[in-house]
Design a protein around this motif. Structure first.
Motif, PDB file in Angstrom:
ATOM      1  N   PRO A  69       1.325   9.920 -17.547  1.00  7.49           N
ATOM      2  CA  PRO A  69       0.028   9.389 -17.106  1.00  7.49           C
ATOM      3  C   PRO A  69       0.158   7.939 -16.672  1.00  7.49           C
ATOM      4  O   PRO A  69       1.029   7.205 -17.142  1.00  7.49           O
ATOM      5  CB  PRO A  69      -0.848   9.530 -18.353  1.00  7.49           C
ATOM      6  N   LEU A  70      -0.710   7.557 -15.769  1.00  4.07           N
ATOM      7  CA  LEU A  70      -0.717   6.179 -15.300  1.00  4.07           C
ATOM      8  C   LEU A  70      -1.524   5.319 -16.258  1.00  4.07           C
ATOM      9  O   LEU A  70      -2.693   5.587 -16.519  1.00  4.07           O
ATOM     10  CB  LEU A  70      -1.331   6.105 -13.889  1.00  4.07           C
ATOM     11  N   VAL A  71      -0.882   4.290 -16.796  1.00  3.98           N
ATOM     12  CA  VAL A  71      -1.525   3.403 -17.761  1.00  3.98           C
ATOM     13  C   VAL A  71      -1.508   1.993 -17.190  1.00  3.98           C
ATOM     14  O   VAL A  71      -0.448   1.420 -16.935  1.00  3.98           O
ATOM     15  CB  VAL A  71      -0.823   3.442 -19.131  1.00  3.98           C
ATOM     16  N   LEU A  72      -2.692   1.437 -16.957  1.00  6.04           N
ATOM     17  CA  LEU A  72      -2.826   0.079 -16.451  1.00  6.04           C
ATOM     18  C   LEU A  72      -3.826  -0.677 -17.301  1.00  6.04           C
ATOM     19  O   LEU A  72      -4.927  -0.169 -17.577  1.00  6.04           O
ATOM     20  CB  LEU A  72      -3.289   0.084 -14.985  1.00  6.04           C
ATOM     21  N   LEU A  86       0.833  -1.206   0.000  1.00  4.11           N
ATOM     22  CA  LEU A  86       0.000   0.000   0.000  1.00  4.11           C
ATOM     23  C   LEU A  86       0.866   1.254   0.000  1.00  4.11           C
ATOM     24  O   LEU A  86       0.596   2.215  -0.746  1.00  4.11           O
ATOM     25  CB  LEU A  86      -0.915  -0.015   1.225  1.00  4.11           C
ATOM     26  N   LEU A  87       1.918   1.255   0.809  1.00  4.31           N
ATOM     27  CA  LEU A  87       2.829   2.397   0.834  1.00  4.31           C
ATOM     28  C   LEU A  87       3.512   2.585  -0.515  1.00  4.31           C
ATOM     29  O   LEU A  87       3.640   3.718  -1.012  1.00  4.31           O
ATOM     30  CB  LEU A  87       3.868   2.198   1.940  1.00  4.31           C
ATOM     31  N   ALA A  88       3.954   1.492  -1.123  1.00  4.24           N
ATOM     32  CA  ALA A  88       4.603   1.585  -2.431  1.00  4.24           C
ATOM     33  C   ALA A  88       3.637   2.103  -3.491  1.00  4.24           C
ATOM     34  O   ALA A  88       4.030   2.870  -4.384  1.00  4.24           O
ATOM     35  CB  ALA A  88       5.143   0.216  -2.835  1.00  4.24           C
ATOM     36  N   ALA A  89       2.371   1.713  -3.389  1.00  2.00           N
ATOM     37  CA  ALA A  89       1.376   2.207  -4.347  1.00  2.00           C
ATOM     38  C   ALA A  89       1.224   3.716  -4.245  1.00  2.00           C
ATOM     39  O   ALA A  89       1.164   4.424  -5.262  1.00  2.00           O
ATOM     40  CB  ALA A  89       0.040   1.510  -4.106  1.00  2.00           C
ATOM     41  N   THR A 105      -6.605   8.235 -10.031  1.00  3.43           N
ATOM     42  CA  THR A 105      -5.589   7.497  -9.279  1.00  3.43           C
ATOM     43  C   THR A 105      -5.711   7.776  -7.791  1.00  3.43           C
ATOM     44  O   THR A 105      -5.646   6.850  -6.963  1.00  3.43           O
ATOM     45  CB  THR A 105      -4.187   7.886  -9.767  1.00  3.43           C
ATOM     46  N   LEU A 106      -5.893   9.048  -7.431  1.00  4.52           N
ATOM     47  CA  LEU A 106      -6.039   9.403  -6.023  1.00  4.52           C
ATOM     48  C   LEU A 106      -7.271   8.740  -5.410  1.00  4.52           C
ATOM     49  O   LEU A 106      -7.211   8.192  -4.305  1.00  4.52           O
ATOM     50  CB  LEU A 106      -6.132  10.924  -5.882  1.00  4.52           C
ATOM     51  N   GLY A 107      -8.384   8.775  -6.130  1.00  6.82           N
ATOM     52  CA  GLY A 107      -9.605   8.150  -5.620  1.00  6.82           C
ATOM     53  C   GLY A 107      -9.439   6.657  -5.409  1.00  6.82           C
ATOM     54  O   GLY A 107      -9.875   6.101  -4.395  1.00  6.82           O
ATOM     55  N   ALA A 108      -8.776   5.999  -6.343  1.00  5.53           N
ATOM     56  CA  ALA A 108      -8.562   4.555  -6.213  1.00  5.53           C
ATOM     57  C   ALA A 108      -7.654   4.240  -5.030  1.00  5.53           C
ATOM     58  O   ALA A 108      -7.896   3.267  -4.289  1.00  5.53           O
ATOM     59  CB  ALA A 108      -7.968   4.004  -7.504  1.00  5.53           C
ATOM     60  N   PHE A 140      -5.272   6.499 -16.654  1.00  4.05           N
ATOM     61  CA  PHE A 140      -5.963   7.035 -15.482  1.00  4.05           C
ATOM     62  C   PHE A 140      -5.444   8.436 -15.178  1.00  4.05           C
ATOM     63  O   PHE A 140      -4.233   8.669 -15.178  1.00  4.05           O
ATOM     64  CB  PHE A 140      -5.741   6.134 -14.261  1.00  4.05           C
ATOM     65  N   SER A 141      -6.365   9.354 -14.914  1.00  5.89           N
ATOM     66  CA  SER A 141      -5.976  10.702 -14.524  1.00  5.89           C
ATOM     67  C   SER A 141      -5.504  10.715 -13.079  1.00  5.89           C
ATOM     68  O   SER A 141      -5.681   9.745 -12.338  1.00  5.89           O
ATOM     69  CB  SER A 141      -7.160  11.661 -14.695  1.00  5.89           C
ATOM     70  N   ASP A 142      -4.911  11.835 -12.665  1.00  2.00           N
ATOM     71  CA  ASP A 142      -4.447  11.942 -11.287  1.00  2.00           C
ATOM     72  C   ASP A 142      -5.611  11.844 -10.301  1.00  2.00           C
ATOM     73  O   ASP A 142      -5.466  11.250  -9.226  1.00  2.00           O
ATOM     74  CB  ASP A 142      -3.714  13.273 -11.089  1.00  2.00           C
TER      75      ASP A 142
END
Length: 218
Positions: free
Chosen positions: A126-129, A110-113, A139-142, A134-136
């Motif tokens: 951008p974060l691509v999974l 969780l900390l690493a995430a 990502t924050l909400g998740a 995914f927007s910032d």
């Protein structure tokens, strides 16, 4: 047949193109500054700890006369041994986590995430999974939902709470039985210094180091 015209690339453009590939989060200056500030703050706090032989001095142990006397002793001992007590809490928490390796791995994941997916991920990447960007904000909400789930809906939360309660009980028991008449606070240190002042200093330093990374996403 004439060769097609080409646009020459200057060294500055080449450097800019190669710099477009951002460094991994763990190698970014913000992450290094975060670790440096956190480490220096912890070292500074640990340098203020009292000698351990004063903490375990059996000749200074006595049963309190009443609850008022016990409360007064706890307050004085917290002001004097605050760093030692925090160290005891950390040891109890670490022992609890080490005795439950799965919970420890979950917390580290969780900390690493948080660190690599949000706090110190370059804002221009951008974060691509799974083929989705995914927007910032997403990502924050998740991450918030994941944190709530891990802390409150799994055994990890109960383990942390149990460890903290055990640590607080040990601290209060020692503070109630340790006679503080032979303890003298430094002149520059007020007697009513908060128990979590050391943690507050470390947290503020860490927050100051992480603030630029968070502010860039707002």
């Amino acid at each position: 047949m004439a060769n097609p015209a080409t646009i020459p690339m200057t060294s500055s453009q080449s450097t800019a193109g190669s710099g477009a590939q951002s460094q991994p989060p763990i190698a970014t200056p913000a992450f290094r500054a975060f670790l440096s500030r956190l480490t220096s703050s912890i070292r500074q706090g640990l340098s203020q700890r009292r000698p351990w032989y004063e903490l375990i001095d059996r000749s200074a142990m006595a049963r309190p006369d009443n609850l008022t006397d016990a409360y007064s002793r706890i307050r004085k001992n917290l002001s004097y041994f605050k760093v030692n007590y925090i160290t005891l809490l950390v040891v109890v928490l670490a022992f609890s986590l080490l005795s439950h390796p799965l919970s420890l791995l979950v917390l580290l994941g969780l900390l690493a995430a948080w660190v690599f997916l949000y706090l110190f991920r370059p804002s221009d990447q951008p974060l691509v999974l799974f083929g989705r960007t995914f927007s910032d904000r997403e990502t924050l909400g998740a991450l918030v939902v994941l944190t709530v789930f891990v802390v409150f809906l799994t055994s990890v939360g109960s383990l942390l709470i149990s460890a903290l309660l055990i640590g607080v009980a040990i601290v209060c028991l020692h503070g109630a039985f340790r006679v503080p008449e032979d303890l003298f606070l430094d002149d520059q240190e007020p007697a009513n210094t908060g128990f979590l002042s050391f943690l507050g200093g470390a947290a503020s330093s860490a927050a100051a180091a992480a603030a630029p990374a968070v502010a860039s996403r707002v």
